[in-house]
Enzyme design. Sequence first.
Site, PDB file in Angstrom:
ATOM      1  N   HIS A  64       0.842  -1.212   0.000  1.00  0.00           N
ATOM      2  CA  HIS A  64       0.000   0.000   0.000  1.00  0.00           C
ATOM      3  C   HIS A  64       0.871   1.253   0.000  1.00  0.00           C
ATOM      4  CE1 HIS A  64      -4.042   1.763   1.574  1.00  0.00           C
ATOM      5  NE2 HIS A  64      -3.350   2.710   0.969  1.00  0.00           N
TER       6      HIS A  64
ATOM      7  N   HIS B 167       1.322   5.122  -1.939  1.00  0.00           N
ATOM      8  CA  HIS B 167       0.827   6.126  -2.878  1.00  0.00           C
ATOM      9  C   HIS B 167       2.004   6.894  -3.458  1.00  0.00           C
ATOM     10  CE1 HIS B 167      -3.418   5.543  -1.766  1.00  0.00           C
ATOM     11  NE2 HIS B 167      -2.962   5.371  -0.537  1.00  0.00           N
ATOM     12  N   LEU B 168       2.293   6.604  -4.729  1.00  0.00           N
ATOM     13  CA  LEU B 168       3.250   7.432  -5.466  1.00  0.00           C
ATOM     14  C   LEU B 168       2.322   8.355  -6.241  1.00  0.00           C
ATOM     15  CD1 LEU B 168       5.620   4.556  -6.586  1.00  0.00           C
ATOM     16  CD2 LEU B 168       5.739   6.000  -4.546  1.00  0.00           C
ATOM     17  N   ARG B 169       2.685   9.576  -6.459  1.00  0.00           N
ATOM     18  CA  ARG B 169       1.705  10.509  -7.032  1.00  0.00           C
ATOM     19  C   ARG B 169       1.877  10.718  -8.526  1.00  0.00           C
ATOM     20  NH1 ARG B 169      -1.973   9.844  -3.082  1.00  0.00           N
ATOM     21  NH2 ARG B 169      -1.430  10.915  -1.149  1.00  0.00           N
TER      22      ARG B 169
ATOM     23  N   ASN C  95      -5.042   5.613  -7.077  1.00  0.00           N
ATOM     24  CA  ASN C  95      -5.711   6.918  -6.995  1.00  0.00           C
ATOM     25  C   ASN C  95      -4.811   8.062  -7.455  1.00  0.00           C
ATOM     26  OD1 ASN C  95      -4.066   6.823  -4.713  1.00  0.00           O
ATOM     27  ND2 ASN C  95      -5.505   7.939  -3.412  1.00  0.00           N
TER      28      ASN C  95
ATOM     29  N   ASN D  92      -6.700   8.800   6.824  1.00  0.00           N
ATOM     30  CA  ASN D  92      -7.817   7.859   6.692  1.00  0.00           C
ATOM     31  C   ASN D  92      -7.288   6.435   6.699  1.00  0.00           C
ATOM     32  OD1 ASN D  92      -9.611   9.945   6.448  1.00  0.00           O
ATOM     33  ND2 ASN D  92      -9.842   9.763   4.223  1.00  0.00           N
TER      34      ASN D  92
ATOM     35  N   ASP E  22       0.847   2.581   3.687  1.00  0.00           N
ATOM     36  CA  ASP E  22      -0.090   3.626   3.263  1.00  0.00           C
ATOM     37  C   ASP E  22       0.643   4.967   3.141  1.00  0.00           C
ATOM     38  OD1 ASP E  22      -2.322   5.001   2.472  1.00  0.00           O
ATOM     39  OD2 ASP E  22      -3.383   4.862   4.380  1.00  0.00           O
TER      40      ASP E  22
ATOM     41  N   PRO F 129      -6.028  13.962   3.899  1.00  0.00           N
ATOM     42  CA  PRO F 129      -5.603  12.895   4.790  1.00  0.00           C
ATOM     43  C   PRO F 129      -4.423  12.108   4.218  1.00  0.00           C
ATOM     44  CG  PRO F 129      -7.547  12.226   3.558  1.00  0.00           C
ATOM     45  CD  PRO F 129      -7.232  13.632   3.126  1.00  0.00           C
ATOM     46  N   GLY F 130      -3.539  11.676   5.110  1.00  0.00           N
ATOM     47  CA  GLY F 130      -2.429  10.829   4.680  1.00  0.00           C
ATOM     48  C   GLY F 130      -1.118  11.273   5.277  1.00  0.00           C
TER      49      GLY F 130
HETATM   50  C1  NCD Z   1      -4.543   8.155   1.064  1.00  0.00           C
HETATM   51  C2  NCD Z   1      -4.056   9.128   0.002  1.00  0.00           C
HETATM   52  O1  NCD Z   1      -3.640  10.229   0.358  1.00  0.00           O
HETATM   53  O2  NCD Z   1      -4.029   8.787  -1.186  1.00  0.00           O
HETATM   54  N1  NCD Z   1      -4.833   8.897   2.251  1.00  0.00           N
HETATM   55  C3  NCD Z   1      -4.969   8.422   3.490  1.00  0.00           C
HETATM   56  O3  NCD Z   1      -5.310   9.180   4.391  1.00  0.00           O
HETATM   57  N2  NCD Z   1      -4.675   7.179   3.804  1.00  0.00           N
HETATM   58  C4  NCD Z   1      -5.703   7.365   0.574  1.00  0.00           C
HETATM   59  C5  NCD Z   1      -5.990   6.143   1.399  1.00  0.00           C
HETATM   60  O4  NCD Z   1      -5.096   5.307   1.647  1.00  0.00           O
HETATM   61  O5  NCD Z   1      -7.127   5.948   1.790  1.00  0.00           O
HETATM   62 ZN    ZN Z   2      -7.252   3.863   2.031  1.00  0.00          ZN
END
Ligand code: NCD
Ligand code: ZN
Length: 430
Positions: free
Chosen positions: A56, A58-60, A90, A276, A303, A321-322
Amino acid sequence: MSILITNVRLYGEGDPVDVLLADGEIREIGAGLSVDGAEIADGTGQFLLPGFIDLHTHLREPGREDTETIETGSAAAALGGYTAVFAMANTSPVADNAVITDHVWKRGQEVGLVDVYPVGAVTVGLEGKQLAEMGTMAAGLGAVRMFSDDGMCVYDPLIMRRALEYANSLGVLIAQHAEEPRLTKGAVAHEGPTAARLGLAGWPRAAEESIVARDALLARDAGARVHICHASTAGTVELLKWAKAQGISVTAEVTPHHLLLDDSRLETYDAVNRVNPPLREASDVTALRQALAEGVIDCVATDHAPHADQDKCCEFAAARPGMLGLETALSIIVATMVDTGLLDWRGVAQVMSENPARIVGLDDQGRPLAVGEPANVVLIDPAAEWTVEANDLASIARNTPYQAMTLPAKVTATFLRGRATARDGKIVAG
Ligand code: NCD
Ligand code: ZN
C-alpha cells in the site's frame, strides 16, 4: 558483480555468517568466506532480512509529481528497506486502464531501485459505478495482480460482489478501503471523546467494521479472496478473527502509524495527524498490535501518502488525509512490536516481507534467506538510533508525523537482485 556481506546474523538469529550475493542470487552462505573481487559489506552487529514488500504505497505519478514521483518514491522505498512496492491507483488520471498501469511498471523498472507493481482501480475513475477493465490490466505489461479503489471504498455491495467474482476468475486480489461513506460524510477524526471535545467531525468505527463484515460475507459467497487495507479498530480485529475461523479467504494489513499513534495526537490540531482511517484510541492500538503478533492481521503496509505543504499546513478539516511512511516503517515496527516483545526479527520478516509476498503471489520476493534464492535482501542495524528530519527524507512531500522523534533501528543497505540500491542512508545510482 558480487557482494560479500560479512559477519551478519540471518533474521537476527544464531552465529554470524558471511553471505555472498552474485548474479542476482544468494550464491553462498557460510563462515569465513573469501571471494576474489567481491565488494565487501561489513555486517558486524547487523541483521539480514528478506527485502520488504509494501502492499500500500501512494506514489503521485501521474498527476501530483509536485509531491512524489515514481523516482522519489522508489528512493524512499529503497532507503526504507523495500524491494517491492504496490503503487495505488488513486493517481490523476486514475490507474483504471492498462496505459497507466503499464507506465507505472515501466517507469519503476527504468528507475530500478525497487519493483513498482501497479495497482489497478476496481471501478472506472474510482467512482464505484462501473467495473474497470481488470482483465486488460492484468494481461498488460504491468501484469496487475492487485486491484483497489483505495482512497475510496467500493461501497455498492453488488459492484463489490461482481469485482470479487471477476477477480477470482482472473486470479487477482481485491484490496478494500473499508469505509461506509454514508457514515463518514465530513468526518475528519475518529469519533470519540477527543474529537467531540476538539469539535472535529467524527468517523465511527462502524464505518470501517460494517464494510469489513460485509466484504467477508461477499468473499465467502464468491469463494474469492479479499484483502482489507489499513485495519484500524479493535472491532475489525474481532471480525477478521471470526472470518478466518469460518475459513473465509480474508487477509489484512495494518499501518505503522496505527500501531504507534492514537487520537490524543489531535490535541494540537496539527493536520499532519489527519489520515484515513483516522488515528483511533489507545485500546485500538493495543488490539492491532496483538492481532499482528498473532497473525489475525497478516502484514504491515505503509499507506505512504505524500501531500504538499499547502494541503497539510492548513486547518485540520481542510487538510488532505495521509502521512509519509516508507522510510520510517521498520523503525516504527521495531518500536511497537520488537521492543515490546510482541515479535522477534523472524516475525518482522514475516509481516513485512513473507506474508505480503504470499498475499499477492510474488515468487521472487519475500523468499527465505537461502542459497539459490533471489538476492532481494535488507541489512539492518538493530542498535542504531536516529532522529527523523522531514527535510532529509527522499520523498518530495514532508508530511511525516514522526518529525524530530528519535527512533530505533536503521536500514543500512538494501539489495535488489544483488545490486545495492541504498547504502548508509544514500541511494546507490543504477
Ligand atoms: C490516502 C491518500 O492520500 O491517497 N490517504 C490516506 O489518508 N490514507 C488514501 C488512502 O489510503 O485511503
Ligand atoms: Zn485507504
